[in-house]
Structure formats: structure tokens, C-alpha cells
Enzyme design. Sequence first.
Site, mmCIF file in Angstrom:
data_model
loop_
_atom_site.group_PDB
_atom_site.id
_atom_site.type_symbol
_atom_site.label_atom_id
_atom_site.label_comp_id
_atom_site.label_asym_id
_atom_site.label_seq_id
_atom_site.Cartn_x
_atom_site.Cartn_y
_atom_site.Cartn_z
ATOM 1 N N HIS A 1 1.741 4.261 -3.043
ATOM 2 C CA HIS A 1 1.634 5.726 -2.937
ATOM 3 C C HIS A 1 2.813 6.398 -3.639
ATOM 4 C CE1 HIS A 1 -1.889 6.395 -0.560
ATOM 5 N NE2 HIS A 1 -1.440 5.860 0.567
ATOM 6 N N HIS B 1 0.837 -1.198 0.000
ATOM 7 C CA HIS B 1 0.000 0.000 0.000
ATOM 8 C C HIS B 1 0.880 1.259 0.000
ATOM 9 C CE1 HIS B 1 -3.570 2.422 1.469
ATOM 10 N NE2 HIS B 1 -2.567 3.196 1.869
ATOM 11 N N GLU B 2 1.817 1.316 0.933
ATOM 12 C CA GLU B 2 2.656 2.519 1.019
ATOM 13 C C GLU B 2 3.525 2.660 -0.231
ATOM 14 O OE1 GLU B 2 1.992 4.749 3.037
ATOM 15 O OE2 GLU B 2 0.822 3.609 4.497
ATOM 16 N N CYS C 1 -6.829 0.537 -9.900
ATOM 17 C CA CYS C 1 -5.523 0.885 -9.340
ATOM 18 C C CYS C 1 -4.409 0.209 -10.137
ATOM 19 C CB CYS C 1 -5.461 0.518 -7.866
ATOM 20 S SG CYS C 1 -6.585 1.542 -6.891
ATOM 21 N N HIS D 1 -5.875 6.646 -2.231
ATOM 22 C CA HIS D 1 -6.732 5.627 -1.616
ATOM 23 C C HIS D 1 -7.878 5.226 -2.526
ATOM 24 C CE1 HIS D 1 -5.053 6.836 2.528
ATOM 25 N NE2 HIS D 1 -4.276 5.987 1.885
ATOM 26 N N CYS E 1 -9.238 -3.842 -2.247
ATOM 27 C CA CYS E 1 -8.035 -3.382 -2.953
ATOM 28 C C CYS E 1 -6.940 -3.020 -1.949
ATOM 29 C CB CYS E 1 -8.396 -2.171 -3.805
ATOM 30 S SG CYS E 1 -7.000 -1.384 -4.612
ATOM 31 N N CYS F 1 -7.075 -3.462 -7.219
ATOM 32 C CA CYS F 1 -8.273 -3.624 -8.038
ATOM 33 C C CYS F 1 -7.933 -3.232 -9.485
ATOM 34 C CB CYS F 1 -9.406 -2.746 -7.502
ATOM 35 S SG CYS F 1 -9.178 -1.003 -7.836
HETATM 36 ZN ZN LIG Z 1 -2.450 5.146 2.278
HETATM 37 ZN ZN LIG Z 2 -8.154 0.104 -5.996
#
Ligand SMILES: [Zn+2]
Ligand SMILES: [Zn+2]
Lengths: 185, 445
Positions: free
Chosen positions: A138, A134-135, A172, A144, A150, A169
Amino acid sequence: MGCAAAHTVAVSPIGNLQPELTAAVCGAVERIFNLPTAVLPLMDSVDFAFDHTREQYHSTLILEKLASLAPPEAFKVLALVGVDLFIPILTYVYGEAQLGGRACVVSVHRLDEGLATAVQKALLPARVAKEAAHELAHTFDLRHCKDPACIMHYCRSIRDVDRKSDRLCRYCRTLLNDELKRTGR
Amino acid sequence: MDRIKILIVDDELIMRESLGAWLERDGYAVTTAESGESALALLKDTLFDIVFLDIKMEGMSGLEVLEQVKQSDPEVEVVMITAYGSISTAIEAMKKGAFDYLLKPFDPDALGVLIDRIISHRRQTRENQFLRQQAREHARFESLIGQSAPMQQVFSLIRDVAPTGSTVLISGETGTGKGLVAKAIHTHSDRCEGPFVVVNCGAIPEHLMESELFGYEKGAFTDAKETKKGRLELAHGGTLFLDEIGEISMRMQIDLLRILEDRIFYRVGGTRPIEAEFRVIAATNRDLGEAIRQRRFREDLYYRLNVVAFKMPPLRERKEDIPLLADHFLQQFARETNRAVNRISRAAIDEMMLYEWPGNVRELENAIERAVVVGKGTSIEPHDLPISSAVCAEVAADKSLAEMERMHIVAVLSENAWNIARSARILGIDRSTLYSKIKRYQIRK
Ligand SMILES: [Zn+2]
Ligand SMILES: [Zn+2]
Ligand SMILES: Nc1ncnc2c1ncn2[C@@H]1O[C@H](COP(=O)(O)OP(=O)(O)OP(=O)(O)O)[C@@H](O)[C@H]1O
Ligand SMILES: [Mg+2]
């Protein structure tokens, strides 16, 4: 890391962390981002980021230091820490990233919530890998995502972390591919 | 398509930076100000959706800023940021119109929940506005009128392109007739017997867009009691008109691109691929080139849509069409309202020819409708027209400039169901100016 690996993601465990966690993170990065990883301990501790009033570690300071220490061949740096992280306006964060930048950090500290037995503890690497991916995403300018399955879903609780999948997903994924193409990787 | 705009007002740099960075990762467009004074200056040019406002600051206090923010833009939602010890002030702020307050440092989940609440609140208000507006916009189909060279070119392009089935992108200012052109292309094509399905991308809230377009299977989500066809499926054999395509979210752009490429999609919650055959026409009043540069619109989608390009000329560049259009609308409204008015005076035509018509044909249509209703005799005179040059020509009449301005604003607002953005566009002023005029003239819904 040689020149051939200029799109390598440097994964940097800081402090005493189980090797399984680092391995899980590398695996997730390679699978989701399709980028090679290299384990590269960039610093021994994050004590410089300790805040005495809050008794937590200021993650933005860690990001700045990481970005300055990263070798030029490293495309991105992802640090793993065991301490509790914060940013001044929030009580805590699971991690932080430079949006569209180079550095990100993830804390294991709150991710073992609710894991008591050995069987449960086996869940930890998966949680850490999800939040690390996740990070890292970014730093590819992803924000987000509303889809609770996701990786880019912002998790408000540890339950949300367990509920989300270990993938991006379709939206993304496309945005990540756009960004990889744009940066010529 | 615009991201939610958030303004952070705090005199502490570290608070501005940490909150700002977090909100950017959450997907918002963030601006910061270090004092109430600079926040108010920013609010003059930009409309924000949400303002995070620190209660304790050097200079103007949070409460003072709150009052002025709410004055300059009553629609903006303000969240007060407080420290221990200033909660009573925060409660006072809520009485003065703040949406809520947060105690710093705040829990990330509390922040997320609060923003969600504000967004769904705003969405609700906007949906209501849109529904009211739709109820007024009668679904009549008028053919395009125009003798000017640019309009003649539009007509011949319609004749050439209609039978081909190519994807079409229509651009042009608001009120130039993009919707009419889309319908005309459909009517002149060999799919004219098929459906003409309109998707207003600007009006469907993002969270409903997916199920609107693709439909859903029974049980796909809690409210999905029956399987429902989406608009793509309904357009089978006909034309899909994607109006205000510039407003579509990044996510929907990704889906649309895929559909335009393989023409196959799934209902929400469905696993069976659905094939639909339709022609796509899209329209926008935005500068998509600029949106692409700002990475708010996908270039690949743009090229998919822009196979044939229509550029609708603004009315001020084809003023010779004004008398024709005005007469057409006069006949139509006189018939509808049963009024004896049957002509437009020479002087009134002259005024119309001088005016710039920022709202284009729609503004002209509305002006004539109003003139038919308020006019006394059998002929429309300059003072029946709510356009600024007419005001100047009628200084000797019984209305002051301010009165005329107020009347015109009232007319435009009610014509546009109090859609502030649209009304401001038609009036040719920015939204904050419109807000301040509404306040000054004490105009109410
Ligand atoms: Zn985040
Ligand atoms: Zn997503
Ligand atoms: N050439 C024309 N002849 C007759 N009526 C027209 C013409 N152009 C526009 N109109 C009328 O003006 C109004 C606005 O037209 P339309 O809705 O097609 O504009 P638009 O370009 O789609 O504007 P927006 O971008 O605001 O949606 C409609 O009521 C339409 O009937
Ligand atoms: Mg339109």
C-alpha cells in the site's frame, strides 16, 4: 544503515514478538519487493495509541508516530505489533498503511486465529509475512486486488489469508515495478 | 476506467478520515463532506456512485440529505451510517431509497460485502442499458461523407495508412465518425477479407473483459462448460478495433501492453500460448494526455497505440459538410420509412449551419431522422428540427420553449436508450442538470 542503503525497508518489531515473525517478514519483503531490510526497533510500546473505550489500539496514530521516528535513510517503515488494532469507523483491522506514504503497521493479534497445536502455529509466520507485504505494498500506492491469490487481495477472514499466495499477481507486480521506477529505486 | 466515486458525509472528522483512507486503499476515489449542505453542493458538479451518509449530523439531518441526494441524482446509491439508537431512522431511510445501512463501528468484511453488492447492482443496470442501446443501433455500414478540407485530409490519411498495417489511434469528440474511420481503414487494407472484430471497452464490464478478450478453456471457471475463443483469437488475420480504449481498466491496460509487445497470450485457465496476428485500431473520445497525467492511462500503452494518430474534427469546425450530410441522412431515412419528404428548406439549412452540434454527426443524423418522422410535408422545415436555435426562430409556432426543450430531451434520451452520461454530453449540459430537467418535466422511460 548507511547512505548506500537509502532504499532499505526498516522493519520494526514493537513489544514481545517471536523473532521468527520478524525474520519471516524480512524474508518476504526482500523476495517480493527486491529491497534490502534492516531490523530497527523504533519504539518500545504503542500504549500511546490505546483507546480506553474500545480497549484496542488506534493504528492511524501508530502510523503517524512511525513516520516521525523513521530515520531519513529508511525508504519505508513497517512495524509489527502484537496488540489488536482498530480505526474509528471499523471494529478492527489486521493492519494499516499510508497509501503512497512511508509507514505501515501489521498486527499479529488476530492472525493466530484457529492455530492451537504446535503444527498449526507454524502457519503464523507465513500469515504475518503476507499481511505485512500487503500493507507495505500500500505504501507503494497499490490498492486492493480482486485476485484471491494475490497478496493485495483484501482478506475478509483468516481463511482468505491462508488461501492467498505469497506473491503479487501479474497486474500488481507491474504496478509495483512502475512505482519503483517512478520513485527511482 | 474511472474509479468508483464515493462521497462520505459525516460531521465527525475522524470518521470521515478513517473511512476515507480505508476506501482509498480498497481502490475507490473518495471525497468527503462535513455537512449535508456541503454534500449537496458537491453533488451539483460531480456524480458519485455511492454516498455514505451519517444519520445524525448538526444542521441538515441525514434523512433530509438523503431525500435531496436522491432528487438530484436518482442513480446514486446511499448507505446510511448509524449509531446504536438510531436504527429505526435507518429503516425509515431505506423506505426513502437508501440502499442499506451500517452500524458504526462496522466490520471490515460487512463493508466490503456491501460495496460489492452495490457495484454488481449498478453494473447490472448499466449492462441492461447498454443492451437496449445496442439493439437500437443497427449495424449498418455507411461510408464517410465530407467535402471539407479536414475531412479530405482524413480520407487521404486513410488511403495512406490502410495498406501499411500500422497500429492506429483515432481520437475525437463523440459522434465524429471514429467508428466509421476504423472500418474504412480495415476495408481499404489488404486484410479486408479478414475479420473486423470490435471490442467496446466501455461496455464490457471489467470482470468479463479478460475472458472476452482471451477466451477461456473448458473448466476455467464454473460457467466455462466449453472452451471459447476470445476476440483476440477471432481477429486473427484481420483487424481488432478497440473502441473507447480510454475506458479500459488499469489491469487490462497491463495485459494489452504485453499482447501488443509479444502478440502471444493465454486463454483464461489455459497453459498453451496462443498466437494471433491482427492489426490494432483504437479509438477514444477522451483526452488521453490528461488521463496519463492523472495516472489513469499508461503512457507506455499510449505510445504503443499512437503509431499513427487520427484526430477527427468536430462538426462545428467543418460546417460546410452539414448540407451534404443532412441530405445524405434525409435520403436514407426517407427510403427506410417510406416518407414523401425529399428536401430540406433553405431556412432549415440555415438553422443547422448556426447550431453548434455538440453531439456532432450522430446528433445531426438523429435530428434528421426525427424530422423525417415528425415532418408533415415534403420538405423539412426549421420547426421539425430539435435544435435550440430552431426553437428560437420559431417563437411564433404553437410550442413553448419549455415544450420544445422537453421534446428535445425526450428525443435525445430515447435515442440513447436513457444513457444519462451520453445524453447529457449530446445536450451539452452536465448530468445533474439533465437529472433535474428530467424531474422538472416529469419525463419517464
Ligand atoms: Zn489493504
Ligand atoms: Zn493483484
Ligand atoms: N463523415 C460521416 N459520414 C456519414 N456518417 C457519419 C459520418 N461521421 C459520423 N457518421 C454517422 O454518425 C454516427 C456516429 O458515428 P460513429 O459511431 O463513428 O462516431 P464515434 O466518433 O465513434 O462516436 P462515439 O465516440 O460516441 O462512439 C454513425 O451513425 C455514423 O454512421
Ligand atoms: Mg464510437
